[in-house]
Design an enzyme around this catalytic site. Structure first.
Site, PDB file in Angstrom:
ATOM      1  CD  GLU A   9      -0.085  62.149 -23.936  1.00 21.39           C
ATOM      2  OE1 GLU A   9      -0.096  62.577 -24.945  1.00 21.39           O
ATOM      3  OE2 GLU A   9      -0.965  62.259 -23.016  1.00 21.39           O
ATOM      4  NE  ARG A  53       0.175  57.568 -31.133  1.00 15.40           N
ATOM      5  CZ  ARG A  53      -0.342  58.676 -31.197  1.00 15.40           C
ATOM      6  NH1 ARG A  53      -0.730  59.543 -30.063  1.00 15.40           N
ATOM      7  NH2 ARG A  53      -0.218  59.393 -32.134  1.00 15.40           N
ATOM      8  CG  ASP A  57       3.959  65.691 -30.751  1.00 15.26           C
ATOM      9  OD1 ASP A  57       2.659  65.409 -31.458  1.00 15.26           O
ATOM     10  OD2 ASP A  57       3.775  66.571 -29.705  1.00 15.26           O
ATOM     11  CD  GLU A  63       3.983  63.035 -27.178  1.00 12.59           C
ATOM     12  OE1 GLU A  63       2.711  62.802 -26.495  1.00 12.59           O
ATOM     13  OE2 GLU A  63       4.131  64.070 -27.757  1.00 12.59           O
ATOM     14  CB  THR A  66       3.545  55.177 -20.159  1.00 15.60           C
ATOM     15  OG1 THR A  66       2.232  55.743 -19.511  1.00 15.60           O
ATOM     16  CG2 THR A  66       4.636  55.885 -19.673  1.00 15.60           C
ATOM     17  CD1 TRP A 419      -4.618  56.320 -27.576  1.00 10.95           C
ATOM     18  CD2 TRP A 419      -3.696  54.991 -26.084  1.00 10.95           C
ATOM     19  NE1 TRP A 419      -3.258  56.747 -27.301  1.00 10.95           N
ATOM     20  CE2 TRP A 419      -2.666  55.823 -26.491  1.00 10.95           C
ATOM     21  CE3 TRP A 419      -3.031  53.744 -25.288  1.00 10.95           C
ATOM     22  CZ2 TRP A 419      -1.270  55.956 -25.978  1.00 10.95           C
ATOM     23  CZ3 TRP A 419      -2.010  53.764 -24.649  1.00 10.95           C
ATOM     24  CH2 TRP A 419      -1.028  54.755 -25.124  1.00 10.95           C
TER      25      TRP A 419
END
Length: 452
Positions: A9, A53, A57, A63, A66, A419
């Site tokens: 991230e 995503r 942030d 942000e 992966t 997720w």
């Protein structure tokens, strides 16, 4: 674990200037950057067709997380794909600004500190078994992570009351704890908040927030690849010497401020040892482990590179790794620039150069320039990166998410994903829970897609 899920991230710094003056607040720039995303995703927090995503942030930092990757090589390509996706948003936002009569240039920086002293991170995620001892994992990992900056720091010119110093790591000054469940307030080395994004009875997600964001693909490969090997050694029960640090937070700064790797840090046992010696200790075990276990090509490349970097630091001749390791590449650039213009390290133009290294815009950023001239080594190809912008990894759960999103968008269906969940927002509110991050094929998801 024979197979592991990896994820990165990365938070990006953002600013908009006109003739050197700040033009818009970070909030406003972020809104322009994400306007295209919001127009199709109805939110500034979206999942993409490649399984990744993308979101805004805390503190207006774009942000990019992966998708789940099960190889370090894949991860490198997907990390770079994130840069390209954000660069596309930047070009789009600048055009929109100019259409509205606002002159200015937007900058996205893949670095970890801004001029006001704020820090934002590159968080590494490693899936580990629930059944190991998490405490032991942290004990063995922390000395490794504190000294790992020697092989994969991004480099930084730090202004101190005693003058400017060149440091290994951008993030080191901003880490305040060893292990903690917060990421922003206390900034630990390892974050223990237990969100596995997988079957919680089987897995934990190790969340490492101490690392720098890297521009060089080879440095990223080494950063994640070396950590993976150390994790595998711990999981396999390799006996490690006790290198517990007396004060990891003091040590991380001491290590960062010494690019020779020779400054001694104090262990809990009272013994003093250098960062170079600590890394050599881990490398010796890793080399033996990979040879005995017969690692894949990536593991062999990681161990070979790790050894070359430590030899370069030990001999003081950094040139052999100047094409591969960010802090060395940047140091050489700065030294050449200083020599050419007779400037001290504390000069504002040197600070500007430090920042320009991390500018994402190709054709403007310094690192991009080096890459175009073939002056740095690569760990991914342009076609691989281009493919990763649109296509998820084909061997993990990311494939299911990416396929679901693609079909839903093509069929203009309203959907919600995270997720672990894939949901069609129709009358039936059908939802599939995907708890296994290693599973790339699932009949339930195929049925959900077929029903669109």
């Amino acid at each position: 674990m024979e197979r592991r899920i990896f994820g990165l991230e990365t938070e990006y710094g953002v600013t908009c200037t006109y003739r050197g003056q700040r033009r818009l607040s970070p909030d406003e720039v972020a809104r322009y950057l994400f306007r295209r995303v919001v127009s199709w995703g109805r939110s500034s927090n979206v999942f993409l067709r490649n399984g990744a995503r993308l979101y805004l942030d805390v503190g207006s930092h774009p942000e990019y997380a992966t998708p789940e990757c099960d190889s370090v090589a894949d991860l490198v390509a997907h990390d770079r794909a994130g840069e390209r996706i954000l660069e596309g948003l930047l070009v789009d936002a600048e055009k929109r600004l100019h259409d509205e009569g606002i002159a200015g240039e937007i900058y996205l920086f893949k670095n970890n500190t801004d001029s006001a002293g704020n820090s934002y991170g590159c968080h590494e995620n490693y899936l580990v078994s629930r059944h190991g001892e998490f405490g032991r994992l942290a004990d063995v990992l922390i000395p490794f992570l504190v000294t790992r900056q020697l092989i994969c720091g991004a480099g930084k010119v730090l202004q101190t009351p005693r003058g400017a110093v060149y440091c290994l790591s951008q993030r080191a000054e901003h880490i305040w704890e060893g292990v903690s469940s917060a990421t922003t307030r206390s900034r630990p080395i390892i974050n223990t908040r237990d969100e596995p994004h997988a079957d919680a009875e089987r897995y934990r997600r190790l969340h490492v927030i101490v690392g720098d964001s890297n521009m060089n693909e080879v440095t990223t490969l080494l950063k994640v690849g070396a950590a993976d090997i150390v994790l595998r050694m711990i999981e396999s029960g390799v006996v490690m010497r006790d290198l517990t640090l007396e004060n990891p937070i003091r040590a991380i700064r001491e290590v960062s401020h010494d690019i020779t790797g020779r400054r001694k840090v104090r262990l809990a046992s009272g013994k003093e040892i250098s960062a170079l010696e600590i890394q050599q200790e881990y490398l010796a075990k890793a080399t033996e482990f990979v040879e005995r276990r017969g690692g894949d090509q990536t593991a062999k490349r990681v161990v070979e590179l790790w050894g070359r970097v430590l030899r370069a630091v030990e001999t003081g001749d950094l040139d052999p790794v100047a094409r591969e390791i960010d802090w060395v590449t940047k140091l050489r650039l700065i030294e050449r620039y200083q020599g050419k213009h007779d400037l001290p390290l504390s000069h504002p133009r040197v600070a500007q150069m430090d920042l320009a290294y991390h500018d994402l815009r190709r054709g403007r950023g310094l690192y991009g320039l080096l890459e175009r001239r073939g002056q740095v080594d690569r760990a991914a190809t342009d076609p691989e990166i281009f493919e990763a912008k649109e296509t998820p990894p084909q061997t993990t759960r990311a494939r299911l998410r990416g396929e679901f999103i693609r079909h839903a968008q093509e069929k203009r269906r309203d959907f919600t994903v995270d997720w672990v969940h894939l949901k069609l927002n129709d009358q039936a509110q059908r939802t599939v829970l995907c708890k296994d991050p290693f599973r790339a094929y699932d009949e339930r998801v195929e049925r959900l897609i077929a029903s669109m």
